[in-house]
Structures are given as C-alpha cells and as structure tokens.
Scaffold this active site. Sequence first.
Site, PDB file in Angstrom:
ATOM      1  N   ARG A  47       0.793  -1.244   0.000  1.00 42.39           N
ATOM      2  CA  ARG A  47       0.000   0.000   0.000  1.00 42.39           C
ATOM      3  C   ARG A  47       0.821   1.287   0.000  1.00 42.39           C
ATOM      4  O   ARG A  47       0.266   2.361  -0.166  1.00 42.39           O
ATOM      5  CB  ARG A  47      -0.969   0.032   1.188  1.00 42.39           C
ATOM      6  CG  ARG A  47      -1.971  -1.106   1.230  1.00 42.39           C
ATOM      7  CD  ARG A  47      -2.860  -1.088   0.013  1.00 42.39           C
ATOM      8  NE  ARG A  47      -3.908  -2.104   0.102  1.00 42.39           N
ATOM      9  CZ  ARG A  47      -4.555  -2.582  -0.948  1.00 42.39           C
ATOM     10  NH1 ARG A  47      -4.245  -2.140  -2.163  1.00 42.39           N
ATOM     11  NH2 ARG A  47      -5.493  -3.495  -0.826  1.00 42.39           N
ATOM     12  N   ASN A  80       0.701  -2.331  -7.142  1.00 50.54           N
ATOM     13  CA  ASN A  80      -0.543  -1.539  -7.183  1.00 50.54           C
ATOM     14  C   ASN A  80      -0.569  -0.477  -6.090  1.00 50.54           C
ATOM     15  O   ASN A  80      -1.391  -0.517  -5.168  1.00 50.54           O
ATOM     16  CB  ASN A  80      -1.752  -2.455  -7.052  1.00 50.54           C
ATOM     17  CG  ASN A  80      -1.708  -3.608  -8.036  1.00 50.54           C
ATOM     18  OD1 ASN A  80      -1.374  -4.728  -7.666  1.00 50.54           O
ATOM     19  ND2 ASN A  80      -2.018  -3.335  -9.286  1.00 50.54           N
ATOM     20  N   ASN A 115     -10.892 -12.124  -3.684  1.00 49.13           N
ATOM     21  CA  ASN A 115     -10.797 -12.433  -5.098  1.00 49.13           C
ATOM     22  C   ASN A 115      -9.453 -13.103  -5.373  1.00 49.13           C
ATOM     23  O   ASN A 115      -8.416 -12.468  -5.155  1.00 49.13           O
ATOM     24  CB  ASN A 115     -10.938 -11.159  -5.932  1.00 49.13           C
ATOM     25  CG  ASN A 115     -11.105 -11.446  -7.413  1.00 49.13           C
ATOM     26  OD1 ASN A 115     -11.280 -12.593  -7.809  1.00 49.13           O
ATOM     27  ND2 ASN A 115     -11.048 -10.409  -8.229  1.00 49.13           N
ATOM     28  N   ASP A 123      -1.418 -13.467   0.400  1.00 49.99           N
ATOM     29  CA  ASP A 123      -2.287 -12.523  -0.311  1.00 49.99           C
ATOM     30  C   ASP A 123      -2.755 -11.424   0.644  1.00 49.99           C
ATOM     31  O   ASP A 123      -3.941 -11.075   0.676  1.00 49.99           O
ATOM     32  CB  ASP A 123      -3.473 -13.244  -0.948  1.00 49.99           C
ATOM     33  CG  ASP A 123      -4.223 -12.360  -1.949  1.00 49.99           C
ATOM     34  OD1 ASP A 123      -3.590 -11.455  -2.516  1.00 49.99           O
ATOM     35  OD2 ASP A 123      -5.433 -12.583  -2.148  1.00 49.99           O
ATOM     36  N   HIS A 164      -7.262  -3.249   4.030  1.00 48.87           N
ATOM     37  CA  HIS A 164      -8.226  -2.196   3.703  1.00 48.87           C
ATOM     38  C   HIS A 164      -8.702  -1.525   4.990  1.00 48.87           C
ATOM     39  O   HIS A 164      -8.837  -2.173   6.025  1.00 48.87           O
ATOM     40  CB  HIS A 164      -9.440  -2.761   2.962  1.00 48.87           C
ATOM     41  CG  HIS A 164      -9.167  -3.171   1.560  1.00 48.87           C
ATOM     42  ND1 HIS A 164      -8.830  -2.258   0.582  1.00 48.87           N
ATOM     43  CD2 HIS A 164      -9.172  -4.390   0.966  1.00 48.87           C
ATOM     44  CE1 HIS A 164      -8.653  -2.902  -0.566  1.00 48.87           C
ATOM     45  NE2 HIS A 164      -8.857  -4.189  -0.359  1.00 48.87           N
ATOM     46  N   GLY A 168     -10.625  -8.525  -0.401  1.00 49.18           N
ATOM     47  CA  GLY A 168      -9.334  -8.735   0.242  1.00 49.18           C
ATOM     48  C   GLY A 168      -9.395  -8.851   1.745  1.00 49.18           C
ATOM     49  O   GLY A 168     -10.248  -8.253   2.401  1.00 49.18           O
TER      50      GLY A 168
END
Length: 427
Positions: free
Chosen positions: A65, A95, A287, A314, A318, A333
């Site tokens: 992040r 990302n 996902n 993974d 959030h 997530g």
Amino acid sequence: MKLLVSSVRVIDKKSPFNGQVKDILIEGGKIRQIGDNLGAGDAQVIDGTGLHVSAGWVDMRVQGRDPGFEHKEDLHSVREVASRGGFTEIVLLPNTQPVVDTKDTLNYIRHSGFGGLVTLHPAAAVTKKTEGVDFTEMMDLHQAGAIAFTDGENPVQNADLLLKTILYLRPLNALLINRPEDRELTLYGQMHEGVTSTLVGMKGMPSLAEEMMLIRDLKLLEYALEKNTYDTSAPVLHISLLSTVRGVELIREAKAKGLPVSADIAAHQLAFEDKDLIDFDTNLKVNPPFRSTEDNEALRKGLADGTIDAIVSDHNPHDEESKNLEFDHADFGITGLETAFALSVMHSGLVLEDVIEKLTVQPRRILRLPAAGVEEGSAANLTFFDPHAEWVFGKTYSKSKNTPFLGQTLRGKVRGVINNGKQEWFK
C-alpha cells in the site's frame, strides 16, 4: 550479534540435521555451529525447547500500500506484520500510487528495506499504471532490482501484451506473474457463482473466468517457447491464486508437458467455502472468491502432489471505509501475513515439512533468490515456530483490521525471526 538458540528442532529437508533437536550458534549474521551442548561463552542464550526452526519464510504476494495508501498499510507496518507472521522476505505488488512502473518508485521501496529484519522485494508493473495498455521499461526495471513483473491485482487481459511480455522477459531470465481472471466474465461479480450466490441473490464469479484465462496464458506460454528446449529449473510464468478444480488440472497438465510454469494459492483459500458468505460478512469477500468443497479438495490434492508450488498470504489490507459497507460495495481482500502459517498448518492437509517447503524452498526457486537453509556457514535467515501451539488471534499489528480470524483460536505460532543480523522474538 552473537546468539545461541538451544534445543531447537530443525525443519529443513536439505539440512543434515533435519528433524533433529540441536543447538544453533549464530555470530556475525551467519550460522557458525550446529551441534549438541554448545558452549554459550558471551553469547545471548535463547531456550528453544519446543521450538522448530527453518529457513526464513518468503511471501510471494503482499499488498504493501505504500506509497499512496499509507492509511491502510505502510512499509514500516508491513515489515512488522510480516515478521510476526514469520516472513523474512516479502514480494510487494506494484498496485500503489504511484504504481511501481519507474525506477524511482522501485528504489523507494527497495531502499526502505535494505538491511532490515524483513527484506522487501518489489515487483514491477508490466504495463504503465497497471492499465493494460502500454509497456513499462521492463529492462530498466529488471536491472534496477525488480524481483518479478506483474500487474498485480489487475490480470493482463490483452493476449498480445502477455505474449510479448513472455518473449521480452525470457532472455532476461525474469519472471512474469499473472492471476487468471477474465474480467469480462466476472464483471460486477461478488462471490463464487453457485448455489449460495443464487440463494442470496448475488452476481456470481464463475470458475470459467479462471479457467478460460489460464488456458489462454498456458497456450501463449507454449507458443512463445521453442519446443524441446524448456528449462523448468526456474519458471517463466507463475500463476498466482489458483482456486478451481479445473485450474489445478490445467497446471498439472502443463507441468506434465514440461512447460516452465509454477503456481500458488492463498493460505486463507482453504479455510472457507462459498456457503460461509450466507451472512454477508465483508471480511470474507476476496478475489478469487471462496469456492466449493470440490474446489478446496482439488487445491489440497494439488498441494500434496506438487502441482501447486507455493503458499502465499495474499495480504490485502483495507481501512474501515473500504470494508464496513454493504457487501456489493465493499472492496475485495483480507489481511493475511499474521495468519498464513497457522492456516497452512490447519487447512492444507500437508505434513509440516511440506508446509515449510512451500514457504521457503519453492518461493526462492521461483523468484530466483539465493537458497537459504539451516546449515553451518549459511546466512542466518531463520524462522522459529511452534507448529502445535494454540493461540488466540486477539490483535493485529496491521494498520487495517479486515480479517475474519480476529478472536479465533488458531494452531501454529511464530516465535521469532532472524535476518540481516537482526532478531525479534514473540510470546
């Protein structure tokens, strides 16, 4: 640092001490001696009774992040969470904001982890801004230290882009990572397409979306490479986050052909099924989605026979504003670094040695990292753990709290990590 860890059981298939209880003397960042009743001298002494030790664990799929979303996680907090999860090396997806598609952003992440307890390996984007349109300067990014190339959360949808990426990266001996999802087939999808999605009235994400993309990727890999010249010592293409019966079968068939491909699954994938989403808990919105009993059984079989090479966390943090919403508005997530080992022990069906291999040996092989082990003269890159300890996951050290495991009793506890001459121990 001079440290003696006494009476610890070695878990390392390649070590001559595998399965034995030994003392380990660490000095100057290296394993100086392994034996019985070693003298401590002026070394710090840790009683390792009941503990196991392996090479430091590697997580191939982490959302850090930072930069851009530091309110969800930052490079300091992700290292803290990783160490408590037993990981001494982690691969960070690109990302972020800005995306890791330039050397400046790549170096910002790499330099922040130099010499730390947890080594950061940034993956670089295949396409600019991970938008799937224009290529990044992959050669420059490779030379700058990118561990692999991937658009991370955004699977490469354009077949020509994927084919050219394989052709471009192969001479560099660089790895391409892709997650198999045809987004035209999962558009507006919220959970696995099945009986439960029908009962609750949610748009489903069909297994077909994974299978179609995987068939395409494997066909393109075969097309790009000359037959009879496959070198499978290090894969050219890594498939991340398998979740379906047919997905496992396709990887098994590709490996039988000799294609240089590898695959992983998320540790949490085996802990739930789609029917567990009946109460609309957004912490279970992931996902690929949690799928059926048959899918989970196929994943366990794939782990056992070596079709699936690695287990990843993974880790996908959030904040409340992204998760505490109606189910169809919440982000996908969960956080996973702190629970990946326990979930692997509890749900994979693997014996302990094989769990450790999928957290150590195989990720390093796939990523072209130097081998690590519990051997005299080797760098002290080690994880200490108790596979039998039951503990309550009462607190997370992540900035985000989006995990369904808070408050649950888990089995398999990390007790300490050593890397780059640094150490940290946990109760």
